[in-house]
Write a protein that holds these residues in place. Sequence first.
Motif, PDB file in Angstrom:
ATOM      1  N   TRP A  99     -48.217   6.658  15.995  1.00 58.25           N
ATOM      2  CA  TRP A  99     -49.513   6.497  14.903  1.00 58.25           C
ATOM      3  C   TRP A  99     -49.969   7.538  14.972  1.00 58.25           C
ATOM      4  CZ3 TRP A  99     -49.060   2.429  12.171  1.00 58.25           C
ATOM      5  CH2 TRP A  99     -48.710   1.396  12.899  1.00 58.25           C
ATOM      6  N   LEU A 100     -50.226   8.662  15.954  1.00 51.01           N
ATOM      7  CA  LEU A 100     -50.507  10.262  15.692  1.00 51.01           C
ATOM      8  C   LEU A 100     -50.068  10.819  14.778  1.00 51.01           C
ATOM      9  CD1 LEU A 100     -52.772  12.237  16.498  1.00 51.01           C
ATOM     10  CD2 LEU A 100     -51.305  12.998  18.249  1.00 51.01           C
ATOM     11  N   VAL A 101     -48.641  10.950  14.591  1.00 51.47           N
ATOM     12  CA  VAL A 101     -47.829  11.506  13.790  1.00 51.47           C
ATOM     13  C   VAL A 101     -48.138  10.867  12.258  1.00 51.47           C
ATOM     14  CG1 VAL A 101     -45.566  11.931  12.806  1.00 51.47           C
ATOM     15  CG2 VAL A 101     -45.973  12.476  15.291  1.00 51.47           C
ATOM     16  N   LEU A 102     -48.113   9.686  12.002  1.00 46.02           N
ATOM     17  CA  LEU A 102     -48.288   9.022  10.864  1.00 46.02           C
ATOM     18  C   LEU A 102     -49.843   9.274  10.309  1.00 46.02           C
ATOM     19  CD1 LEU A 102     -46.828   7.329   8.904  1.00 46.02           C
ATOM     20  CD2 LEU A 102     -47.527   5.184  10.024  1.00 46.02           C
ATOM     21  N   ALA A 103     -50.827   8.994  11.135  1.00 49.78           N
ATOM     22  CA  ALA A 103     -52.083   9.259  10.686  1.00 49.78           C
ATOM     23  C   ALA A 103     -52.456  10.637  10.170  1.00 49.78           C
ATOM     24  CB  ALA A 103     -53.122   8.720  11.733  1.00 49.78           C
ATOM     25  N   ALA A 104     -52.035  11.495  11.027  1.00 44.65           N
ATOM     26  CA  ALA A 104     -52.296  13.064  11.073  1.00 44.65           C
ATOM     27  C   ALA A 104     -51.497  13.562   9.696  1.00 44.65           C
ATOM     28  CB  ALA A 104     -51.823  13.720  12.186  1.00 44.65           C
TER      29      ALA A 104
ATOM     30  N   GLN B 228     -30.584  12.290  15.511  1.00 42.30           N
ATOM     31  CA  GLN B 228     -30.234  13.425  15.958  1.00 42.30           C
ATOM     32  C   GLN B 228     -31.195  13.988  16.724  1.00 42.30           C
ATOM     33  OE1 GLN B 228     -28.924  15.929  12.882  1.00 42.30           O
ATOM     34  NE2 GLN B 228     -27.183  14.778  12.386  1.00 42.30           N
ATOM     35  N   ALA B 229     -31.003  14.622  18.079  1.00 43.41           N
ATOM     36  CA  ALA B 229     -31.774  15.242  18.777  1.00 43.41           C
ATOM     37  C   ALA B 229     -32.097  16.621  18.492  1.00 43.41           C
ATOM     38  CB  ALA B 229     -31.345  15.505  20.161  1.00 43.41           C
ATOM     39  N   PRO B 230     -33.456  17.207  18.611  1.00 39.14           N
ATOM     40  CA  PRO B 230     -34.710  16.327  18.952  1.00 39.14           C
ATOM     41  C   PRO B 230     -35.022  15.385  18.096  1.00 39.14           C
ATOM     42  CG  PRO B 230     -35.442  18.645  18.361  1.00 39.14           C
ATOM     43  CD  PRO B 230     -33.825  18.455  18.217  1.00 39.14           C
ATOM     44  N   HIS B 231     -35.089  14.015  18.393  1.00 33.28           N
ATOM     45  CA  HIS B 231     -35.167  13.112  17.456  1.00 33.28           C
ATOM     46  C   HIS B 231     -36.477  12.956  16.740  1.00 33.28           C
ATOM     47  CE1 HIS B 231     -31.507  11.513  19.233  1.00 33.28           C
ATOM     48  NE2 HIS B 231     -32.041  11.653  20.232  1.00 33.28           N
ATOM     49  N   GLY B 232     -37.699  13.177  17.545  1.00 30.92           N
ATOM     50  CA  GLY B 232     -39.073  12.999  17.240  1.00 30.92           C
ATOM     51  C   GLY B 232     -39.389  14.084  16.111  1.00 30.92           C
ATOM     52  N   ARG B 233     -38.819  15.423  16.892  1.00 25.07           N
ATOM     53  CA  ARG B 233     -39.073  16.750  15.887  1.00 25.07           C
ATOM     54  C   ARG B 233     -38.387  16.619  14.621  1.00 25.07           C
ATOM     55  NH1 ARG B 233     -40.540  21.912  19.239  1.00 25.07           N
ATOM     56  NH2 ARG B 233     -41.705  20.934  20.661  1.00 25.07           N
ATOM     57  N   ASN B 234     -37.358  16.109  14.614  1.00 27.04           N
ATOM     58  CA  ASN B 234     -36.422  15.886  13.485  1.00 27.04           C
ATOM     59  C   ASN B 234     -37.122  15.166  12.384  1.00 27.04           C
ATOM     60  OD1 ASN B 234     -34.395  17.598  14.067  1.00 27.04           O
ATOM     61  ND2 ASN B 234     -33.071  16.059  14.937  1.00 27.04           N
TER      62      ASN B 234
ATOM     63  N   ILE C  14     -50.886  21.031  10.695  1.00 30.87           N
ATOM     64  CA  ILE C  14     -50.781  19.315  11.232  1.00 30.87           C
ATOM     65  C   ILE C  14     -49.277  19.435  11.978  1.00 30.87           C
ATOM     66  CG2 ILE C  14     -50.724  17.318  10.898  1.00 30.87           C
ATOM     67  CD1 ILE C  14     -53.482  18.317  11.318  1.00 30.87           C
ATOM     68  N   GLU C  15     -48.168  19.848  10.945  1.00 32.91           N
ATOM     69  CA  GLU C  15     -46.936  19.700  11.362  1.00 32.91           C
ATOM     70  C   GLU C  15     -46.669  20.665  12.541  1.00 32.91           C
ATOM     71  OE1 GLU C  15     -42.377  20.366   9.799  1.00 32.91           O
ATOM     72  OE2 GLU C  15     -43.831  21.319   8.566  1.00 32.91           O
ATOM     73  N   THR C  16     -47.293  21.908  12.528  1.00 32.82           N
ATOM     74  CA  THR C  16     -47.012  22.922  13.586  1.00 32.82           C
ATOM     75  C   THR C  16     -47.700  22.052  14.787  1.00 32.82           C
ATOM     76  OG1 THR C  16     -47.022  24.685  12.230  1.00 32.82           O
ATOM     77  CG2 THR C  16     -47.614  25.056  14.560  1.00 32.82           C
ATOM     78  N   GLU C  17     -48.900  21.652  14.898  1.00 35.29           N
ATOM     79  CA  GLU C  17     -49.667  21.122  16.101  1.00 35.29           C
ATOM     80  C   GLU C  17     -48.929  19.969  16.558  1.00 35.29           C
ATOM     81  OE1 GLU C  17     -52.301  22.463  17.846  1.00 35.29           O
ATOM     82  OE2 GLU C  17     -51.954  24.136  16.357  1.00 35.29           O
ATOM     83  N   LEU C  18     -48.401  19.070  15.572  1.00 37.74           N
ATOM     84  CA  LEU C  18     -47.454  17.814  16.162  1.00 37.74           C
ATOM     85  C   LEU C  18     -46.455  18.213  16.649  1.00 37.74           C
ATOM     86  CD1 LEU C  18     -48.370  15.418  12.961  1.00 37.74           C
ATOM     87  CD2 LEU C  18     -49.314  15.247  15.428  1.00 37.74           C
ATOM     88  N   GLN C  19     -45.551  19.354  16.229  1.00 34.89           N
ATOM     89  CA  GLN C  19     -44.409  19.642  17.017  1.00 34.89           C
ATOM     90  C   GLN C  19     -44.590  20.104  18.322  1.00 34.89           C
ATOM     91  OE1 GLN C  19     -41.308  19.815  16.024  1.00 34.89           O
ATOM     92  NE2 GLN C  19     -41.378  19.797  13.735  1.00 34.89           N
ATOM     93  N   ALA C  20     -45.612  20.574  18.722  1.00 34.57           N
ATOM     94  CA  ALA C  20     -46.127  21.073  20.187  1.00 34.57           C
ATOM     95  C   ALA C  20     -46.367  19.880  20.785  1.00 34.57           C
ATOM     96  CB  ALA C  20     -47.518  21.826  19.930  1.00 34.57           C
ATOM     97  N   LEU C  21     -46.534  18.562  20.208  1.00 28.64           N
ATOM     98  CA  LEU C  21     -46.993  17.455  20.921  1.00 28.64           C
ATOM     99  C   LEU C  21     -45.697  16.477  21.435  1.00 28.64           C
ATOM    100  CD1 LEU C  21     -50.093  16.135  19.431  1.00 28.64           C
ATOM    101  CD2 LEU C  21     -49.845  17.281  21.482  1.00 28.64           C
ATOM    102  N   LEU C  22     -44.413  16.695  20.634  1.00 29.06           N
ATOM    103  CA  LEU C  22     -43.216  16.322  20.769  1.00 29.06           C
ATOM    104  C   LEU C  22     -42.323  16.775  21.695  1.00 29.06           C
ATOM    105  CD1 LEU C  22     -42.792  15.237  17.054  1.00 29.06           C
ATOM    106  CD2 LEU C  22     -44.201  14.062  18.802  1.00 29.06           C
ATOM    107  N   PRO C  23     -41.486  16.132  22.340  1.00 31.49           N
ATOM    108  CA  PRO C  23     -40.652  16.571  23.254  1.00 31.49           C
ATOM    109  C   PRO C  23     -39.531  17.485  22.486  1.00 31.49           C
ATOM    110  CG  PRO C  23     -40.505  14.180  23.654  1.00 31.49           C
ATOM    111  CD  PRO C  23     -41.441  14.351  22.255  1.00 31.49           C
ATOM    112  N   ALA C  24     -39.019  18.541  22.981  1.00 27.89           N
ATOM    113  CA  ALA C  24     -38.017  19.711  22.443  1.00 27.89           C
ATOM    114  C   ALA C  24     -36.751  19.143  22.533  1.00 27.89           C
ATOM    115  CB  ALA C  24     -38.223  20.814  23.073  1.00 27.89           C
TER     116      ALA C  24
END
Length: 189
Positions: A154-159, A76-82, A179-189
Amino acid sequence: MPKKSNTAERIVRATAALLASRGYAGTGLNDIIARAKAPKGSLYHYFPAGKPQIASAAIHFVGREVGDFLDQAGGQAPHGRNVLRRFTATLRGWLEDSQFAEACPVFSTTLSIDAELAPVHAECRQVLQAWHASIERALLADGLEAAPAAARAWLVLAALEGAVAIARAEQSLRALSAIETELQALLPA
């Protein structure tokens, strides 16, 4: 290998929990028997190759379970954020449910060093690659190009795995949440 039973499943689940809290070297066969409430003979009946085979089965079990969660979330979209939310929730659950005694058994086992671990490390590698692929597929579905999607996966997994180690050390979810908050900002909305 003989057909699996409820006893074999209990052994696999017990081993996963012990790997999550103690790593490979700290997980003994007697600990597995006690936690699984299984007779000692059942270990070698279901897992004739011993501890490496049991650990590999436990890593495979956890890998499949988490991989299924990640694939569902990525549908489901947003796929990466989910996917990020689901993975973080899974890790947070392990930490909270165990009062920070357990983390990711795959990561804990990957850090273990022992001569007999080659097949176990191979299973860890496959699981981590599968999780990476789930995250990457979600990011591709969000429209990222292939190279950035692979790198961010890889960044998501390692972080997240690193944040879990810090969370255990601090006995706090602060690093994982940050880390979750910072990663959310790097992923498409």
